[in-house]
Design a protein around this motif. Sequence first.
Motif, PDB file in Angstrom:
ATOM      1  N   ARG A  37      12.277 -10.722  28.581  1.00 15.24           N
ATOM      2  CA  ARG A  37      13.445 -10.952  29.222  1.00 15.24           C
ATOM      3  C   ARG A  37      14.520 -10.123  27.742  1.00 15.24           C
ATOM      4  NH1 ARG A  37      13.605 -17.186  29.717  1.00 15.24           N
ATOM      5  NH2 ARG A  37      11.498 -17.940  30.690  1.00 15.24           N
ATOM      6  N   CYS A  38      16.446 -10.267  29.445  1.00 17.83           N
ATOM      7  CA  CYS A  38      17.202  -9.998  28.859  1.00 17.83           C
ATOM      8  C   CYS A  38      17.125 -11.007  27.210  1.00 17.83           C
ATOM      9  CB  CYS A  38      18.140  -9.678  29.912  1.00 17.83           C
ATOM     10  SG  CYS A  38      19.926  -9.479  28.708  1.00 17.83           S
ATOM     11  N   LYS A  43      17.005 -12.223  31.999  1.00 17.68           N
ATOM     12  CA  LYS A  43      16.963 -11.530  33.262  1.00 17.68           C
ATOM     13  C   LYS A  43      15.529 -10.772  32.272  1.00 17.68           C
ATOM     14  CE  LYS A  43      21.096 -10.539  36.112  1.00 17.68           C
ATOM     15  NZ  LYS A  43      21.656 -10.637  36.447  1.00 17.68           N
ATOM     16  N   VAL A  45      13.123  -8.185  31.813  1.00 16.76           N
ATOM     17  CA  VAL A  45      13.620  -6.448  31.480  1.00 16.76           C
ATOM     18  C   VAL A  45      12.169  -5.606  32.073  1.00 16.76           C
ATOM     19  CG1 VAL A  45      15.349  -6.876  30.238  1.00 16.76           C
ATOM     20  CG2 VAL A  45      13.093  -6.845  29.555  1.00 16.76           C
ATOM     21  N   TYR A  52      18.549  -5.471  26.293  1.00 17.47           N
ATOM     22  CA  TYR A  52      18.945  -6.390  27.155  1.00 17.47           C
ATOM     23  C   TYR A  52      18.995  -5.678  29.349  1.00 17.47           C
ATOM     24  CZ  TYR A  52      21.834  -6.142  22.834  1.00 17.47           C
ATOM     25  OH  TYR A  52      22.003  -6.526  21.591  1.00 17.47           O
ATOM     26  N   CYS A  53      19.574  -6.696  29.929  1.00 19.72           N
ATOM     27  CA  CYS A  53      19.663  -5.601  31.047  1.00 19.72           C
ATOM     28  C   CYS A  53      19.971  -4.867  31.843  1.00 19.72           C
ATOM     29  CB  CYS A  53      19.679  -7.225  31.816  1.00 19.72           C
ATOM     30  SG  CYS A  53      21.035  -7.587  31.837  1.00 19.72           S
ATOM     31  N   ARG A  54      20.709  -4.546  33.100  1.00 20.76           N
ATOM     32  CA  ARG A  54      21.493  -3.668  33.092  1.00 20.76           C
ATOM     33  C   ARG A  54      22.809  -4.315  33.227  1.00 20.76           C
ATOM     34  NH1 ARG A  54      19.970  -2.612  38.283  1.00 20.76           N
ATOM     35  NH2 ARG A  54      20.883  -4.438  39.300  1.00 20.76           N
ATOM     36  N   GLN A 227      17.283 -10.679  39.638  1.00 21.20           N
ATOM     37  CA  GLN A 227      16.188  -9.845  39.044  1.00 21.20           C
ATOM     38  C   GLN A 227      17.096  -8.886  38.033  1.00 21.20           C
ATOM     39  OE1 GLN A 227      12.915  -8.633  40.330  1.00 21.20           O
ATOM     40  NE2 GLN A 227      12.989  -9.665  42.027  1.00 21.20           N
ATOM     41  N   GLY A 228      17.110  -8.673  36.893  1.00 22.25           N
ATOM     42  CA  GLY A 228      17.582  -7.288  36.045  1.00 22.25           C
ATOM     43  C   GLY A 228      17.325  -7.015  35.749  1.00 22.25           C
TER      44      GLY A 228
END
Length: 229
Positions: A37-38, A43, A45, A52-54, A227-228
């Motif tokens: 997850r982020c 979120k 990944v 980190y996610c986007r 969703q990331g």
Amino acid sequence: MELLYPPVCPFCGEVQKHGTGICDACRENLPIIKEPRCMICGKPVKTEEQEYCRDCGKRAYAFDQGRSLWLHVPPVTRAIYQLKFHNKRYYADIFAEEMAHWYGDWIRARGIEEIIPVPLHKSRLRARGFNQAALLAERLSEELQIPMGRHAVYRIRRTRPQKLLDDREREKNLKQAFGVSKQWKAPRNVLLVDDIYTTGSTIHRISKVLKKAGVQKVYFLTISIGQGL
């Protein structure tokens, strides 16, 4: 009352013969958020190496960390829609109990002193009749025995629905949209509660005004999240 209005699963609508809540069949197929997850918003990944996610990778948020129960995909999307727009208020009890079950320890570990719902503007509150975030926060407060700051944060002006806007428009839409009650005494750590987390613009803006008012750390918890990847 249960004879007239028997409890149903919020995802399939089937009557629950034994107790209330989510039926076993739906629970097995819910879109849970798996690791990795982020580290900030929670979120999913793609890889363990991706921190980190986007969204969290390209901007700095005012909140410190957050978590959500499920991904914002069917059947979760339909259940939230029923809660918000078809007056299925008792769904909020079910979702808040899930929050307490899965994230109670996470909340306590962060020293949360107050649970705060994301507010609706008074005009939207009149039209809908209730604030789904406040229903979630109230039940979560009862489950965890943590005070709820019902009137800590308020909306100064009505904003356009965030889902209709792009990232730049979302930021502009929420500028000076929130305020903190002058009568409210800021605790050190708070938990913001809402139904959906998408890009984080709303939670970010509220976190900014909370920290300006004296809060040290702001966390969030929602029913669903985008969703990331």
